[in-house]
Design an enzyme around this catalytic site. Sequence first.
Site, mmCIF file in Angstrom:
data_model
loop_
_atom_site.group_PDB
_atom_site.id
_atom_site.type_symbol
_atom_site.label_atom_id
_atom_site.label_comp_id
_atom_site.label_asym_id
_atom_site.label_seq_id
_atom_site.Cartn_x
_atom_site.Cartn_y
_atom_site.Cartn_z
ATOM 1 N N ASP A 15 44.340 36.194 41.013
ATOM 2 C CA ASP A 15 45.403 36.774 40.154
ATOM 3 C C ASP A 15 46.596 35.634 40.150
ATOM 4 O OD1 ASP A 15 46.938 39.140 38.816
ATOM 5 O OD2 ASP A 15 48.501 39.490 40.961
ATOM 6 N N HIS A 32 43.106 31.529 32.226
ATOM 7 C CA HIS A 32 42.018 32.545 32.270
ATOM 8 C C HIS A 32 41.361 31.560 32.477
ATOM 9 C CE1 HIS A 32 44.233 36.440 32.150
ATOM 10 N NE2 HIS A 32 43.833 36.868 31.141
ATOM 11 N N LEU A 126 24.354 31.609 48.925
ATOM 12 C CA LEU A 126 24.854 32.678 48.749
ATOM 13 C C LEU A 126 24.935 33.713 47.857
ATOM 14 C CD1 LEU A 126 28.098 32.652 49.039
ATOM 15 C CD2 LEU A 126 28.563 31.292 46.961
ATOM 16 N N ARG A 182 49.203 43.853 46.801
ATOM 17 C CA ARG A 182 48.529 45.311 46.751
ATOM 18 C C ARG A 182 47.142 44.971 46.198
ATOM 19 N NH1 ARG A 182 52.543 44.688 42.375
ATOM 20 N NH2 ARG A 182 51.581 44.054 40.672
HETATM 21 C C1 IPE Z 1 43.956 42.487 39.566
HETATM 22 O O1 IPE Z 1 45.414 41.856 38.715
HETATM 23 C C2 IPE Z 1 42.649 42.420 38.738
HETATM 24 C C3 IPE Z 1 42.171 41.272 38.960
HETATM 25 C C4 IPE Z 1 42.442 39.818 39.370
HETATM 26 C C5 IPE Z 1 40.807 41.446 38.234
HETATM 27 P P1 IPE Z 1 46.243 42.437 37.864
HETATM 28 O O2 IPE Z 1 47.049 41.582 37.389
HETATM 29 O O3 IPE Z 1 45.389 43.371 36.911
HETATM 30 O O4 IPE Z 1 46.741 43.607 38.949
HETATM 31 P P2 IPE Z 1 48.814 44.273 38.841
HETATM 32 O O5 IPE Z 1 48.036 45.440 37.594
HETATM 33 O O6 IPE Z 1 49.645 43.334 38.666
HETATM 34 O O7 IPE Z 1 47.960 45.271 40.210
HETATM 35 C C1 IPE Z 2 44.310 37.495 37.006
HETATM 36 O O1 IPE Z 2 45.587 36.969 36.512
HETATM 37 C C2 IPE Z 2 43.084 37.901 36.185
HETATM 38 C C3 IPE Z 2 43.568 38.848 35.603
HETATM 39 C C4 IPE Z 2 43.470 40.228 35.406
HETATM 40 C C5 IPE Z 2 41.986 38.902 34.341
HETATM 41 P P1 IPE Z 2 46.705 37.985 35.601
HETATM 42 O O2 IPE Z 2 46.608 37.443 34.073
HETATM 43 O O3 IPE Z 2 46.793 39.016 36.199
HETATM 44 O O4 IPE Z 2 48.090 36.480 36.042
HETATM 45 P P2 IPE Z 2 49.451 36.912 35.963
HETATM 46 O O5 IPE Z 2 49.184 37.934 37.196
HETATM 47 O O6 IPE Z 2 49.878 37.734 34.786
HETATM 48 O O7 IPE Z 2 50.058 36.209 36.569
HETATM 49 MG MG MG Z 3 48.045 40.197 37.204
#
Ligand code: IPE
Ligand code: IPE
Ligand code: MG
Length: 241
Positions: A15, A32, A126, A182
């Site tokens: 995340d 990303h 792995l 979470r």
């Molecule tokens: C969880 O991250 C999903 C992935 C890392 C793929 P999110 O950014 O979607 O989670 P929330 O919405 O903050 O809980």
């Molecule tokens: C996690 O990074 C990757 C995916 C959920 C695909 P986010 O895109 O959720 O990054 P933040 O939480 O917005 O910084």
């Molecule tokens: Mg996120």
Amino acid sequence: MGPAAIPHHIAIVMDGNGRWAMRRYLPRVAGHKKGVDALRACVLHCGERGVRVLTVFAFSSENWNRPQEEVSGLMELLAVALTREVPQLHAEGVRIHFVGNRAALSDKVRAGLQQAEAATASNQRLTFNICFNYGGRWDIAQAAASLAAKGEPVTEASLDRAMALSHVPDPDLLIRTGGEQRISNFLLWQGAYSELYFSDKLWPDFDEAAIDAAIADYAGRERRFGKTSEQVAPGKSKKVA
Ligand code: IPE
Ligand code: IPE
Ligand code: MG
């Protein structure tokens, strides 16, 4: 650090890509892309450290609710990464597994996933599980539905065998980067006894040293699985005078 201190299976909620990009006034998809670089380095480093299974959360069942531009950017990124990254991972002995609901993915992405799995199927160093269009609730429901369809009784063991990660033991260490604490519908069933580790680092910044720090933290944990400290580490707990 002895081999017992190395987690057999690490799972990661990657995340923070979006915030990484926003801080640089870049589009979220640029975060990303940077996240793919961090993931490549992470896979290789886990292999070097003797980790046997790495499972990452790349796209959740709920991520469909993001702006359409970001969703299609993520789909495209997966398709490109599958063709670009697989040769190196294959050379490093990485076996790729896709975990999630394939039905909603495009033919192109589905074909890429299948090719990556087939090309790396005999690798053993792995196991790399990519959770894409995955949700813990989806996983439990699909496992229950498959048992029901076969008329099999629902038990912990039968459900476990029907779950998406039945080819690997449960994660020992579950890492979430990006500062959020979470589970976001990740491995609800399999994470029952995983050690949790939260890092404030955004995923693109989560480098080899950060992985080592997480592994070192894990090495200091006492896993009790419901037992007492005396049972799992006799003589270790300090006596209170
Ligand atoms: C969880 O991250 C999903 C992935 C890392 C793929 P999110 O950014 O979607 O989670 P929330 O919405 O903050 O809980
Ligand atoms: C996690 O990074 C990757 C995916 C959920 C695909 P986010 O895109 O959720 O990054 P933040 O939480 O917005 O910084
Ligand atoms: Mg996120």
